[in-house]
Design a protein around this motif. Sequence first.
Motif, PDB file in Angstrom:
ATOM      1  N   SER A   1       0.799  -1.213   0.000  1.00 41.43           N
ATOM      2  CA  SER A   1       0.000   0.000   0.000  1.00 41.43           C
ATOM      3  C   SER A   1       0.835   1.268   0.000  1.00 41.43           C
ATOM      4  N   THR A   2       2.131   1.169   0.329  1.00 43.51           N
ATOM      5  CA  THR A   2       2.988   2.351   0.384  1.00 43.51           C
ATOM      6  C   THR A   2       3.822   2.534  -0.878  1.00 43.51           C
ATOM      7  N   ILE A   3       3.711   1.582  -1.817  1.00 46.09           N
ATOM      8  CA  ILE A   3       4.493   1.666  -3.045  1.00 46.09           C
ATOM      9  C   ILE A   3       3.843   2.634  -4.021  1.00 46.09           C
ATOM     10  N   GLU A   4       4.639   3.388  -4.713  1.00 46.88           N
ATOM     11  CA  GLU A   4       4.147   4.374  -5.668  1.00 46.88           C
ATOM     12  C   GLU A   4       3.250   3.719  -6.709  1.00 46.88           C
ATOM     13  N   THR A   5       2.062   4.298  -6.938  1.00 45.06           N
ATOM     14  CA  THR A   5       1.103   3.716  -7.873  1.00 45.06           C
ATOM     15  C   THR A   5       0.863   4.582  -9.110  1.00 45.06           C
ATOM     16  N   GLN A   6       1.559   5.687  -9.247  1.00 46.97           N
ATOM     17  CA  GLN A   6       1.373   6.559 -10.390  1.00 46.97           C
ATOM     18  C   GLN A   6       2.096   6.009 -11.612  1.00 46.97           C
ATOM     19  N   SER A   7       1.471   6.153 -12.776  1.00 50.10           N
ATOM     20  CA  SER A   7       2.085   5.695 -14.018  1.00 50.10           C
ATOM     21  C   SER A   7       1.556   6.526 -15.168  1.00 50.10           C
ATOM     22  N   ASP A   8       2.410   6.753 -16.156  1.00 50.72           N
ATOM     23  CA  ASP A   8       2.013   7.489 -17.346  1.00 50.72           C
ATOM     24  C   ASP A   8       1.744   6.548 -18.515  1.00 50.72           C
ATOM     25  N   ALA A   9       1.599   5.274 -18.231  1.00 57.32           N
ATOM     26  CA  ALA A   9       1.370   4.286 -19.284  1.00 57.32           C
ATOM     27  C   ALA A   9       0.061   4.571 -20.017  1.00 57.32           C
ATOM     28  N   VAL A  10       0.079   4.385 -21.335  1.00 55.95           N
ATOM     29  CA  VAL A  10      -1.108   4.649 -22.156  1.00 55.95           C
ATOM     30  C   VAL A  10      -1.827   3.365 -22.526  1.00 55.95           C
ATOM     31  N   SER A  11      -1.287   2.234 -22.134  1.00 56.57           N
ATOM     32  CA  SER A  11      -1.929   0.955 -22.407  1.00 56.57           C
ATOM     33  C   SER A  11      -1.601  -0.006 -21.269  1.00 56.57           C
ATOM     34  N   LEU A  12      -2.432  -1.034 -21.125  1.00 59.84           N
ATOM     35  CA  LEU A  12      -2.181  -2.018 -20.086  1.00 59.84           C
ATOM     36  C   LEU A  12      -0.874  -2.750 -20.345  1.00 59.84           C
TER      37      LEU A  12
ATOM     38  N   ALA B   1       5.374 -15.691 -18.530  1.00 58.68           N
ATOM     39  CA  ALA B   1       4.009 -15.797 -18.019  1.00 58.68           C
ATOM     40  C   ALA B   1       3.959 -15.475 -16.528  1.00 58.68           C
ATOM     41  N   TRP B   2       4.936 -15.942 -15.758  1.00 58.02           N
ATOM     42  CA  TRP B   2       4.966 -15.671 -14.331  1.00 58.02           C
ATOM     43  C   TRP B   2       5.272 -14.203 -14.059  1.00 58.02           C
ATOM     44  N   THR B   3       6.168 -13.619 -14.832  1.00 59.11           N
ATOM     45  CA  THR B   3       6.476 -12.194 -14.671  1.00 59.11           C
ATOM     46  C   THR B   3       5.238 -11.348 -14.934  1.00 59.11           C
ATOM     47  N   LYS B   4       4.475 -11.681 -15.970  1.00 57.86           N
ATOM     48  CA  LYS B   4       3.245 -10.947 -16.273  1.00 57.86           C
ATOM     49  C   LYS B   4       2.215 -11.126 -15.157  1.00 57.86           C
ATOM     50  N   ALA B   5       2.117 -12.336 -14.645  1.00 55.94           N
ATOM     51  CA  ALA B   5       1.143 -12.596 -13.585  1.00 55.94           C
ATOM     52  C   ALA B   5       1.458 -11.761 -12.348  1.00 55.94           C
ATOM     53  N   LYS B   6       2.737 -11.637 -12.009  1.00 58.16           N
ATOM     54  CA  LYS B   6       3.120 -10.814 -10.857  1.00 58.16           C
ATOM     55  C   LYS B   6       2.780  -9.349 -11.105  1.00 58.16           C
ATOM     56  N   ALA B   7       3.023  -8.877 -12.313  1.00 57.59           N
ATOM     57  CA  ALA B   7       2.705  -7.481 -12.631  1.00 57.59           C
ATOM     58  C   ALA B   7       1.199  -7.244 -12.581  1.00 57.59           C
ATOM     59  N   ILE B   8       0.424  -8.155 -13.156  1.00 59.38           N
ATOM     60  CA  ILE B   8      -1.034  -8.019 -13.144  1.00 59.38           C
ATOM     61  C   ILE B   8      -1.564  -8.033 -11.715  1.00 59.38           C
ATOM     62  N   ALA B   9      -1.003  -8.878 -10.870  1.00 62.50           N
ATOM     63  CA  ALA B   9      -1.441  -8.946  -9.470  1.00 62.50           C
ATOM     64  C   ALA B   9      -1.226  -7.605  -8.778  1.00 62.50           C
ATOM     65  N   ARG B  10      -0.080  -7.000  -8.996  1.00 64.84           N
ATOM     66  CA  ARG B  10       0.199  -5.714  -8.360  1.00 64.84           C
ATOM     67  C   ARG B  10      -0.683  -4.606  -8.939  1.00 64.84           C
ATOM     68  N   ILE B  11      -0.937  -4.653 -10.221  1.00 63.27           N
ATOM     69  CA  ILE B  11      -1.808  -3.652 -10.846  1.00 63.27           C
ATOM     70  C   ILE B  11      -3.220  -3.754 -10.282  1.00 63.27           C
ATOM     71  N   ALA B  12      -3.732  -4.976 -10.146  1.00 67.45           N
ATOM     72  CA  ALA B  12      -5.081  -5.166  -9.604  1.00 67.45           C
ATOM     73  C   ALA B  12      -5.136  -4.769  -8.136  1.00 67.45           C
ATOM     74  N   HIS B  13      -4.135  -5.151  -7.375  1.00 66.63           N
ATOM     75  CA  HIS B  13      -4.106  -4.840  -5.943  1.00 66.63           C
ATOM     76  C   HIS B  13      -4.081  -3.338  -5.692  1.00 66.63           C
ATOM     77  N   ARG B  14      -3.337  -2.620  -6.503  1.00 64.87           N
ATOM     78  CA  ARG B  14      -3.224  -1.167  -6.335  1.00 64.87           C
ATOM     79  C   ARG B  14      -4.276  -0.401  -7.133  1.00 64.87           C
ATOM     80  N   ASP B  15      -5.130  -1.125  -7.880  1.00 63.41           N
ATOM     81  CA  ASP B  15      -6.177  -0.507  -8.697  1.00 63.41           C
ATOM     82  C   ASP B  15      -5.587   0.538  -9.646  1.00 63.41           C
ATOM     83  N   MET B  16      -4.577   0.118 -10.397  1.00 60.53           N
ATOM     84  CA  MET B  16      -3.850   1.029 -11.279  1.00 60.53           C
ATOM     85  C   MET B  16      -4.439   1.107 -12.688  1.00 60.53           C
ATOM     86  N   TRP B  17      -5.385   0.207 -13.016  1.00 60.55           N
ATOM     87  CA  TRP B  17      -5.935   0.207 -14.375  1.00 60.55           C
ATOM     88  C   TRP B  17      -7.385  -0.253 -14.331  1.00 60.55           C
ATOM     89  N   ASP B  18      -8.252   0.440 -15.071  1.00 63.58           N
ATOM     90  CA  ASP B  18      -9.669   0.073 -15.106  1.00 63.58           C
ATOM     91  C   ASP B  18      -9.871  -1.212 -15.898  1.00 63.58           C
TER      92      ASP B  18
END
Length: 230
Positions: free
Chosen positions: A84-95, A178-195
């Motif tokens: 919850s304390t990790i920076e969640t801001q991103s300028d990414a234009v795509s998932l 596949a595992w690297t992507k899964a870890k990234a997706i988990a963090r994105i979902a947990h931090r609610d970084m993408w709709d």
Amino acid sequence: MKFISKRVGASALAAIFVVSSFGASGSNAVAQDKAPAQAEQTVLESDQTQTAPAFAVPAAQSEVRFVMNEVVQELPEKAEVPESTIETQSDAVSLRELVGDVDTSGELSREMMCLAKAVYFESRGESLDGQLAVARVIVNRAESQRFPDDYCSVVTQRSQFSFVRGGRIPDPKRGTRAWTKAKAIARIAHRDMWDSPAHDALFFHATHVRPRWAGRLTARATIENHVFYK
């Protein structure tokens, strides 16, 4: 979601007073609760030892002498940074770009590991949108009063995910894309970084089946090979 374990230690304080024709003795116990620092994931404990002050009275002396022992406290070598304390801001234009931006090099907490494993085993063959939707369902369930309140309990809940065997989640093939992507997706979902179109979904099933419960729910989205419901 909070996961707290407590360890209790006690030390006895004793004093003996001898004055002319009478004597008295007594002891007290001092307890201290300790809680380890956390996550997910999530998660790390370190042993701490603390010695309380000890009081002694020499029998041959008439006055009380206080002797305080040194307090020793071991510090953890490395404290885990809560998600919850990790920076969640991103300028990414795509998932896809966001997945590439998320740092997946660090260790995951136990909870985040359960979430990433669920993404990996349930949807690694899906698009990134499909993987994120599956992760969102698990996050939503952990936040709902209708399900357990942590990711691991949600994933291992009986008869919910077919890859879980006997309440155990298998290990992924680490080091794979596949595992690297899964870890990234988990963090994105947990931090609610993408709709996600399945942003409030609590249920899903494969498109090739039609469970009876689906007729009682509201469909939110169909993404790749899964249909998501509220």
